[in-house]
Design a protein around this motif. Sequence first.
Motif, PDB file in Angstrom:
ATOM      1  N   GLY A   1       0.961  -1.123  -0.180  1.00 49.10           N
ATOM      2  CA  GLY A   1       0.086  -0.203   0.258  1.00 49.10           C
ATOM      3  C   GLY A   1       1.186   0.861  -0.279  1.00 49.10           C
ATOM      4  N   GLY A   2       1.777   1.415   0.815  1.00 46.38           N
ATOM      5  CA  GLY A   2       2.932   2.480   0.798  1.00 46.38           C
ATOM      6  C   GLY A   2       2.265   3.608   1.666  1.00 46.38           C
ATOM      7  N   LYS A   3       3.220   4.437   1.919  1.00 48.68           N
ATOM      8  CA  LYS A   3       2.213   5.921   2.257  1.00 48.68           C
ATOM      9  C   LYS A   3       1.410   6.838   1.805  1.00 48.68           C
ATOM     10  N   PRO A   4       0.254   6.872   2.330  1.00 48.70           N
ATOM     11  CA  PRO A   4      -0.473   8.055   1.113  1.00 48.70           C
ATOM     12  C   PRO A   4       0.762   9.478   1.281  1.00 48.70           C
ATOM     13  N   PHE A   5       0.242   9.793  -0.256  1.00 44.55           N
ATOM     14  CA  PHE A   5       1.168  10.317  -1.084  1.00 44.55           C
ATOM     15  C   PHE A   5       1.187  12.153  -1.333  1.00 44.55           C
ATOM     16  N   ASP A   6       0.187  12.615  -0.679  1.00 46.67           N
ATOM     17  CA  ASP A   6      -0.645  14.194  -0.431  1.00 46.67           C
ATOM     18  C   ASP A   6      -0.502  14.785   0.978  1.00 46.67           C
ATOM     19  N   LYS A   7       0.832  15.322   0.511  1.00 43.61           N
ATOM     20  CA  LYS A   7       1.405  15.545   1.313  1.00 43.61           C
ATOM     21  C   LYS A   7       0.186  17.716   2.210  1.00 43.61           C
TER      22      LYS A   7
ATOM     23  N   LEU B   1      -7.105   9.733  -2.126  1.00 46.34           N
ATOM     24  CA  LEU B   1      -8.164  10.322  -2.102  1.00 46.34           C
ATOM     25  C   LEU B   1      -9.636  10.915  -2.837  1.00 46.34           C
ATOM     26  N   GLY B   2      -9.934  10.243  -1.452  1.00 49.13           N
ATOM     27  CA  GLY B   2     -10.859  10.473  -1.103  1.00 49.13           C
ATOM     28  C   GLY B   2     -12.450   9.799  -1.555  1.00 49.13           C
ATOM     29  N   PRO B   3     -13.697   8.864  -1.306  1.00 45.10           N
ATOM     30  CA  PRO B   3     -14.592   7.709  -1.681  1.00 45.10           C
ATOM     31  C   PRO B   3     -15.378   8.769  -3.124  1.00 45.10           C
ATOM     32  N   ASP B   4     -15.118   9.905  -3.421  1.00 45.63           N
ATOM     33  CA  ASP B   4     -15.720  10.796  -5.099  1.00 45.63           C
ATOM     34  C   ASP B   4     -14.615  10.108  -5.848  1.00 45.63           C
ATOM     35  N   ALA B   5     -13.801  10.364  -5.252  1.00 42.99           N
ATOM     36  CA  ALA B   5     -12.389  10.749  -6.553  1.00 42.99           C
ATOM     37  C   ALA B   5     -12.929   9.317  -7.566  1.00 42.99           C
ATOM     38  N   VAL B   6     -13.042   9.014  -8.839  1.00 44.73           N
ATOM     39  CA  VAL B   6     -13.071   8.589  -9.812  1.00 44.73           C
ATOM     40  C   VAL B   6     -11.991   7.906 -10.550  1.00 44.73           C
ATOM     41  N   HIS B   7     -11.300   7.344  -9.334  1.00 43.35           N
ATOM     42  CA  HIS B   7      -9.875   6.851 -10.480  1.00 43.35           C
ATOM     43  C   HIS B   7      -9.746   5.599 -11.008  1.00 43.35           C
ATOM     44  N   GLN B   8     -10.537   4.906 -11.203  1.00 42.10           N
ATOM     45  CA  GLN B   8     -10.962   3.824 -11.961  1.00 42.10           C
ATOM     46  C   GLN B   8      -9.937   2.722 -11.537  1.00 42.10           C
ATOM     47  N   GLY B   9      -8.861   2.773 -10.945  1.00 42.75           N
ATOM     48  CA  GLY B   9      -7.916   1.406 -10.482  1.00 42.75           C
ATOM     49  C   GLY B   9      -6.582   1.918 -10.398  1.00 42.75           C
TER      50      GLY B   9
ATOM     51  N   LEU C   1       3.489   3.959  -8.588  1.00 43.66           N
ATOM     52  CA  LEU C   1       2.415   3.510  -9.176  1.00 43.66           C
ATOM     53  C   LEU C   1       1.347   2.794  -8.942  1.00 43.66           C
ATOM     54  N   LEU C   2      -0.115   2.905  -7.899  1.00 43.97           N
ATOM     55  CA  LEU C   2      -0.652   2.304  -7.529  1.00 43.97           C
ATOM     56  C   LEU C   2      -1.809   1.319  -8.869  1.00 43.97           C
ATOM     57  N   LEU C   3      -1.733  -0.134  -8.300  1.00 44.96           N
ATOM     58  CA  LEU C   3      -2.734  -0.258  -9.652  1.00 44.96           C
ATOM     59  C   LEU C   3      -4.113  -1.364  -8.395  1.00 44.96           C
ATOM     60  N   THR C   4      -5.087  -1.526  -8.899  1.00 43.63           N
ATOM     61  CA  THR C   4      -5.658  -2.577  -9.070  1.00 43.63           C
ATOM     62  C   THR C   4      -5.271  -3.697  -9.764  1.00 43.63           C
ATOM     63  N   GLU C   5      -5.951  -4.900  -9.227  1.00 42.84           N
ATOM     64  CA  GLU C   5      -5.928  -6.267 -10.264  1.00 42.84           C
ATOM     65  C   GLU C   5      -6.318  -5.996 -11.787  1.00 42.84           C
ATOM     66  N   ASN C   6      -7.387  -5.590 -11.728  1.00 44.52           N
ATOM     67  CA  ASN C   6      -8.332  -4.639 -13.383  1.00 44.52           C
ATOM     68  C   ASN C   6      -7.580  -3.734 -13.800  1.00 44.52           C
ATOM     69  N   ALA C   7      -6.751  -3.185 -12.676  1.00 41.78           N
ATOM     70  CA  ALA C   7      -6.200  -2.466 -13.626  1.00 41.78           C
ATOM     71  C   ALA C   7      -5.230  -2.623 -14.939  1.00 41.78           C
TER      72      ALA C   7
ATOM     73  N   ARG D   1      -5.821  -3.177  -3.240  1.00 41.41           N
ATOM     74  CA  ARG D   1      -7.272  -3.379  -3.045  1.00 41.41           C
ATOM     75  C   ARG D   1      -7.632  -2.098  -4.249  1.00 41.41           C
ATOM     76  N   PRO D   2      -8.879  -1.453  -4.258  1.00 42.22           N
ATOM     77  CA  PRO D   2      -9.555  -0.109  -4.791  1.00 42.22           C
ATOM     78  C   PRO D   2      -9.727   0.839  -3.194  1.00 42.22           C
ATOM     79  N   HIS D   3     -10.073   0.092  -2.379  1.00 43.11           N
ATOM     80  CA  HIS D   3     -10.409   1.003  -1.263  1.00 43.11           C
ATOM     81  C   HIS D   3      -8.689   1.751  -0.749  1.00 43.11           C
ATOM     82  N   ALA D   4      -7.692   1.030  -0.670  1.00 46.56           N
ATOM     83  CA  ALA D   4      -6.699   2.006  -0.382  1.00 46.56           C
ATOM     84  C   ALA D   4      -6.244   2.913  -1.320  1.00 46.56           C
ATOM     85  N   ILE D   5      -7.041   2.770  -2.548  1.00 50.03           N
ATOM     86  CA  ILE D   5      -7.004   4.374  -3.361  1.00 50.03           C
ATOM     87  C   ILE D   5      -7.972   5.534  -2.359  1.00 50.03           C
ATOM     88  N   ASP D   6      -9.460   4.679  -2.722  1.00 54.11           N
ATOM     89  CA  ASP D   6      -9.659   5.709  -1.693  1.00 54.11           C
ATOM     90  C   ASP D   6      -8.794   6.351  -0.558  1.00 54.11           C
ATOM     91  N   GLN D   7      -8.930   5.823   0.242  1.00 55.79           N
ATOM     92  CA  GLN D   7      -8.493   6.681   0.848  1.00 55.79           C
ATOM     93  C   GLN D   7      -8.069   7.470   1.077  1.00 55.79           C
TER      94      GLN D   7
END
Length: 275
Positions: A14-20, A96-104, A63-69, A88-94
């Motif tokens: 998962g790594g650490k969050p990117f967003d300083k 960016l926030g739940p409203d971001a459409v990141h597509q994995g 680069l973070l990817l879900t398996e599908n991406a 997992r998608p939830h790791a990216i949600d954390q």
Amino acid sequence: MSDRDRKPQFRRGGGKPFDKGRKSGRPPAWRDREADPDGPVILYGWHTVSAALANPQRQIRKLLLTENAARRLAEENIDPRVTPEIVRPHAIDQRLGPDAVHQGLLAEADPLPSPDIDALTQDGIVLVLDQITDPHNVGAIMRSAAAFSVKAIVTTARHSPEATGVLAKSASGALELVPLVTVQNLARALIALNDRGFLTVGLDSEGSEDLAAVALRQPLALVLGAEGKGLRQLTRETCGVVARLDMPGAIKSLNVSNAAVLALYIGASRLGLMA
């Protein structure tokens, strides 16, 4: 086994969050570029990330990817360029926030270099943004700029969104296609464009004539102001022409991103750039 069939090697984690920038309570698009001009930018979504991966000037840090991406990148023969982390998608949600459409897909990357005003070619069209602060609007303007082969977008270092996060997603890959020229003083930048032979046309509802009636020529700089405030006084005074967009309907003004695409269509059509 062909390259297409070979499974890419990915690193899990998962790594650490990117967003300083979240430490300030502001979304990623609002980090202060002057405070951290070389800080990483956050890119997410299929078009945004795949365009960044295809851009040799864009340096990818993580680069973070879900398996599908990851599977889709492999199927479309897109080189991830770094060893991705499968999450997992939830790791990216954390991040960016739940409203971001990141597509994995989520990438941390270096900012693209900002060209100088003097490096702009003296043909075609450039756009100049006067303190347009909404990242959705700026991203939509960048997407239209890419569609009309705009040479560059000029914006200020302050009072404008950073080229990351929401702006990059709204631009849908155009951030990799249209150079973004960042200046400290917009009036001085307009003077520099005037000196280099650009026709600088400010767009304002109180303009003296309709843009469609202005004698346009290359190189052309179309100057757009923020919604509500419009062009600042000094910006208006520095433009060679201040024109309006005449509308036949009851509503006489447009969202700034819609005004941009209409102005670009008029400009490109009049200059013979549509062929």
